[in-house]
Write a protein that holds these residues in place. Structure first.
Motif, mmCIF file in Angstrom:
data_model
loop_
_atom_site.group_PDB
_atom_site.id
_atom_site.type_symbol
_atom_site.label_atom_id
_atom_site.label_comp_id
_atom_site.label_asym_id
_atom_site.label_seq_id
_atom_site.Cartn_x
_atom_site.Cartn_y
_atom_site.Cartn_z
ATOM 1 N N THR A 21 67.558 -34.360 -46.139
ATOM 2 C CA THR A 21 66.290 -35.076 -46.288
ATOM 3 C C THR A 21 66.487 -36.586 -46.309
ATOM 4 O OG1 THR A 21 66.311 -34.778 -48.691
ATOM 5 C CG2 THR A 21 65.131 -33.136 -47.403
ATOM 6 N N GLU A 36 60.001 -36.283 -41.674
ATOM 7 C CA GLU A 36 60.035 -35.100 -42.521
ATOM 8 C C GLU A 36 61.132 -34.164 -42.016
ATOM 9 O OE1 GLU A 36 56.219 -33.205 -43.289
ATOM 10 O OE2 GLU A 36 55.219 -35.048 -42.696
ATOM 11 N N HIS A 60 63.384 -31.989 -37.653
ATOM 12 C CA HIS A 60 62.736 -33.105 -38.334
ATOM 13 C C HIS A 60 61.496 -33.488 -37.534
ATOM 14 C CE1 HIS A 60 65.580 -34.884 -35.491
ATOM 15 N NE2 HIS A 60 64.728 -35.884 -35.403
ATOM 16 N N HIS A 101 61.279 -28.396 -47.220
ATOM 17 C CA HIS A 101 60.575 -29.349 -46.379
ATOM 18 C C HIS A 101 60.357 -30.621 -47.183
ATOM 19 C CE1 HIS A 101 57.345 -31.044 -43.997
ATOM 20 N NE2 HIS A 101 56.433 -30.757 -44.885
ATOM 21 N N SER A 102 60.537 -31.751 -46.570
ATOM 22 C CA SER A 102 60.355 -33.018 -47.282
ATOM 23 C C SER A 102 59.021 -33.665 -46.920
ATOM 24 C CB SER A 102 61.499 -33.976 -46.958
ATOM 25 O OG SER A 102 61.438 -34.361 -45.599
ATOM 26 N N HIS A 103 58.540 -34.474 -47.818
ATOM 27 C CA HIS A 103 57.365 -35.323 -47.609
ATOM 28 C C HIS A 103 57.759 -36.737 -48.034
ATOM 29 C CE1 HIS A 103 54.108 -31.948 -48.097
ATOM 30 N NE2 HIS A 103 54.643 -31.952 -46.896
ATOM 31 N N PRO A 104 58.527 -37.454 -47.221
ATOM 32 C CA PRO A 104 59.009 -38.766 -47.663
ATOM 33 C C PRO A 104 57.860 -39.748 -47.903
ATOM 34 C CG PRO A 104 59.468 -38.436 -45.333
ATOM 35 C CD PRO A 104 58.936 -37.136 -45.857
#
Length: 121
Positions: A21, A36, A60, A101-104
């Motif tokens: 991430t 993401e 990504h 899953h990322s939510h930067p």
């Protein structure tokens, strides 16, 4: 009713998730270039516990016009199936047990797309 079991993963798996991430969103990258990340978790059930044995980053963010969206494509689904076939040969047999899953740059939450993904897996 409180759940009895626990989700267990070791520090190496946690580091894999974190490294995948921050590779696409960190202070060294301009924020407008952040992306993401989406990956799968493999493992098995041990009575009431879920044991995570692998975290595999898959994809990504892909730009679609002005919208940033992370999603699996056909190649990702094929790769996930290949990995799961290999995992089934382990002792104990292992399978896809979750995803990450990322939510930067935004709060932790499930978007509408995330809810659909959760229901699909």
């Amino acid at each position: 009713m409180q759940a009895k079991g626990k989700v267990k993963l070791n520090m190496e798996i946690y580091k894999t998730i974190m490294a995948s991430t921050v590779r696409y969103a960190n202070a060294r990258i301009p924020e407008d270039q952040w992306a993401e990340v989406y990956g799968l978790l493999y493992g098995y059930n041990d009575k009431d516990d879920v044991i995570i044995t692998e975290a595999v980053p898959f994809t990504h963010t892909k730009k679609k016009g002005h919208i940033l969206k992370v999603e699996f494509d056909e190649e990702d689904y094929a790769l996930a199936a290949d990995i799961e076939t290999q995992m089934m040969d382990r002792t104990p047999p292992q399978f896809i047990i979750g995803w990450f899953h990322s939510h930067p740059g935004i709060r932790v939450m499930l978007s509408q797309d995330d809810v659909k993904t959760q229901l699909a897996w």
